[in-house]
Design an enzyme around this catalytic site. Structure first.
Site, short mmCIF file in Angstrom:
data_model
loop_
_atom_site.label_atom_id
_atom_site.label_comp_id
_atom_site.label_asym_id
_atom_site.label_seq_id
_atom_site.Cartn_x
_atom_site.Cartn_y
_atom_site.Cartn_z
N CYS A 68 142.35 -5.79 59.05
CA CYS A 68 143.55 -5.21 59.01
C CYS A 68 143.64 -3.80 58.44
CB CYS A 68 144.15 -5.77 57.79
SG CYS A 68 144.54 -7.61 58.03
N1 C6P Z 1 141.73 -7.99 52.57
C1 C6P Z 1 140.08 -8.89 53.90
O1 C6P Z 1 139.35 -10.08 54.98
P1 C6P Z 1 146.18 -9.84 50.15
O2 C6P Z 1 146.16 -10.62 51.48
O3 C6P Z 1 147.72 -9.29 49.83
O4 C6P Z 1 145.61 -10.86 49.09
O5 C6P Z 1 144.97 -8.71 49.96
C2 C6P Z 1 145.67 -7.56 50.95
C3 C6P Z 1 144.27 -6.69 50.74
C4 C6P Z 1 144.83 -5.29 50.29
N2 C6P Z 1 143.77 -4.37 50.18
C5 C6P Z 1 142.41 -4.43 50.59
C6 C6P Z 1 141.61 -3.54 50.17
C7 C6P Z 1 142.15 -5.87 50.97
O6 C6P Z 1 140.78 -6.32 51.35
C8 C6P Z 1 143.03 -6.71 51.31
C9 C6P Z 1 142.70 -8.08 51.82
C10 C6P Z 1 141.18 -9.10 53.36
O7 C6P Z 1 139.38 -7.75 53.98
C11 C6P Z 1 141.96 -10.20 53.84
S1 C6P Z 1 142.87 -8.93 55.41
#
Ligand code: C6P
Length: 412
Positions: free
Chosen positions: A365
Site C-alpha cells: 500500500c
Molecule cells: N499497513 C501493512 O501490511 P489499517 O489497515 O487501517 O489498520 O492500517 C493502515 C495503515 C496505515 N499506515 C501504516 C503505516 C500502515 O502500515 C498501515 C497498514 C499494513 O503494511 C496493511 S496494508
C-alpha cells in the site's frame, strides 16, 4: 521476570499450528499481529456475560457494557499518555482515523492554495484521504523527499514547510522500510511554523513507547489489530480543543444532543465522532492487548525486535543477490524489506509460505515509494515479541529454496 519469547509463545494459540506441514513462522506482523489468549478470552467473556448496547439502556447489562467500553477508553488514554480520555475516539482502524481528520478537520479548515505536507513513504491510508480533500478544497499536497537510504530528507522538510502549510501528516515508522522518523524534530518544526501535526502510528505504536503529551502531537492514529488486539477497532487521539472545534464525521445515532426533523445539535467529543453502535468487544479486546503489552513492557518489545532485526539483517547481507531497502539499525524498527535479484517478490512469498513462513510481498500500500525505488514490490519481514532467534533460521532456508527453484531451473 526476564523476557522469554518462547514462554510468551504459549499465550498465542495460533503459533502452535502447522502450515504446509511445517511449524508456522509468522513474520507478517506489520500487516496484522496474532492474538494472545487473554485478548481472545476478554472478547469471549464479554459476549458470554455482558453483551448489550452502550450509552442507551438503563438495564444492568447495558450499564456494564458502557462501563467496559469507557474503561477501555481510559486504558487507551493512559497507554499513549493522553491526559483526558475524551480525546480518544474509537474508530475502525488507522485508515478511518485519518479519514476522520481529513473529513472533519480538513473540510472545515483547509482552503484553496493552502498545503498539506506528507512524505514520499506514506501508506495509501495517509495519502488518499488528503488527495480527496485536496480535490475538494483546492488545497495542495507537498511531500518530504525520501533519501536513497530510506530516511526522510530533513532539508526537504524545512524547504517545503511554509506559511501555507496547515498540516504535516507522516508515519512515525515506515511499514515498508522500517524507518523510524524524527518525530520530535518534525513536530517542533511544524509547530514553530504554525502547522498542525498528524502522526500515523499504525506501524510504530505497537512497537515502541510513545507519549502524545510529551511529544505534543495534534493527532495520532493507530490500529488495534497491529498490537495484539482484534480487527475492527482503531484509535484517533486528538487535542481536545481541536476535536471540540471539529464538525461531525458520520451522522447518526449516539452522536447527537438534540434532534428535530430539520436540524440537530451534536454531542461533545468523543461521542460526536462515534456515530452508531461501536465495536464494544473490539475496544474490550484492545484493552486486554494493552494490558498484555504493558506487562511485557514496550521497551522490552522494542529491544527484542531490534536484536531480531540486527540478526536478520546480518543473515540477509550474507546472501548474494539479496537487495535490502531501508536505513541502518539505528533508524529502524523491526521491519525489513528486500528483493532477490531476478525473482518476483510474489514468488519469494510463495516459496517462503511453502516453508511455513508467512511474510508479506507486494507494494505494501505504498505505490509512490515503490516508484521512487523503481521497483514493483518487495518481500517484507516484520517481527514482534513472540518471534524467536531460532525462527530466523527459516530465512536462509527459504531463500536457498527460492534460489534453487527460480535460479537453477529446478522443477518443483
Ligand atoms: N499497513 C501493512 O501490511 P489499517 O489497515 O487501517 O489498520 O492500517 C493502515 C495503515 C496505515 N499506515 C501504516 C503505516 C500502515 O502500515 C498501515 C497498514 C499494513 O503494511 C496493511 S496494508
Amino acid at each position: 521476570m526476564t523476557f522469554d519469547p518462547v514462554r510468551i509463545r504459549h499465550d498465542f494459540p495460533i503459533l502452535s499450528r502447522k502450515v504446509r506441514g511445517k511449524s508456522l513462522v509468522y513474520f507478517d506482523n506489520a500487516a496484522t499481529t496474532q492474538k494472545p489468549a487473554p485478548v481472545i478470552e476478554a472478547i469471549s467473556q464479554y459476549y458470554k456475560t455482558t453483551n448489550a448496547n452502550v450509552h442507551r439502556g438503563v438495564h444492568t447489562l447495558s450499564e456494564e457494557a458502557t462501563t467496559a467500553l469507557e474503561e477501555a477508553r481510559i486504558r487507551v488514554a493512559q497507554f499513549i499518555g493522553a491526559a483526558d480520555p475524551a480525546t480518544i475516539i474509537f474508530t475502525r482502524n488507522t485508515t478511518e482515523a485519518i479519514n476522520l481528520v481529513a473529513y472533519a478537520w480538513g473540510r472545515k479548515n483547509l482552503k484553496k492554495g493552502e498545503e498539506i505536507l506528507l512524505t514520499e513513504m506514506e501508506h495509501h491510508s495517509n495519502l488518499i484521504p488528503w488527495q480527496i480533500l485536496s480535490q475538494e478544497t483546492g488545497a495542495k499536497i507537498q511531500t518530504i523527499t525520501v533519501t536513497p537510504e530510506g530516511t526522510l530528507d530533513m532539508e526537504s522538510f524545512r524547504k517545503n514547510l511554509n506559511s501555507r502549510t496547515r498540516l504535516v501528516a507522516f508515519a512515525a515508522m515506515s511499514n515498508v522500510l522500517g524507518t523510524i522518523n524524527p518525530i520530535q524534530e518534525i513536530v517542533e518544526g511544524a509547530h514553530r511554523n504554525g502547522s498542525l501535526v498528524l502522526v500515523d502510528g499504525a506501524a510504530a505504536i505497537p512497537h515502541l513507547p510513545f507519549n502524545v503529551s510529551a511529544s505534543n502531537v495534534d493527532f495520532l492514529a493507530f490500529s488495534g489489530h497491529k498490537m495484539l488486539g482484534p480487527t475492527g477497532v482503531g484509535v484517533l487521539y486528538g487535542k481536545k480543543e481541536l476535536l471540540e472545534a471539529m464538525p461531525p464525521f458520520l451522522g447518526g445515532g449516539g452522536m447527537i444532543q438534540q434532534v428535530s426533523l430539520e436540524t440537530a445539535t451534536y454531542a461533545a467529543p468523543p461521542t460526536r465522532f462515534e456515530a452508531g453502535t461501536p465495536d464494544i468487544a473490539g475496544a474490550i479486546g484492545l484493552r486486554a492487548a494493552i494490558e498484555y503489552l504493558h506487562k511485557v513492557g514496550l521497551e522490552t518489545v522494542q529491544q527484542h525486535e531490534r536484536e531480531l532485526t540486527r540478526k536478520a539483517l546480518e543473515l540477509l547481507r550474507s546472501e548474494p543477490e539479496v537487495v535490502l531497502y531501508g536505513p541502518g539499525l539505528e533508524h529502524r524498527g523491526g521491519i525489513i524489506s528486500f528483493n532477490l535479484e531476478g525473482v518476483h517478490p510474489h514468488d519469494v512469498g510463495t516459496i517462503f509460505d511453502s516453508e511455513g513462513v508467512a511474510i508479506r510481498v507486494g507494494h505494501h500500500c505504498c505505490q509512490p515509494l515503490m516508484k521512487k525505488f523503481k521497483i514493483s514490490g518487495t518481500a517484507r519481514l516484520s517481527f514482534y515479541l513472540y518471534n524467536t532467534e531460532e525462527e530466523l533460521e527459516a530465512i536462509p532456508r527459504a531463500l536457498h529454496k527460492v534460489k534453487k527453484i527460480f535460479k537453477s531451473g529446478v522443477k518443483v
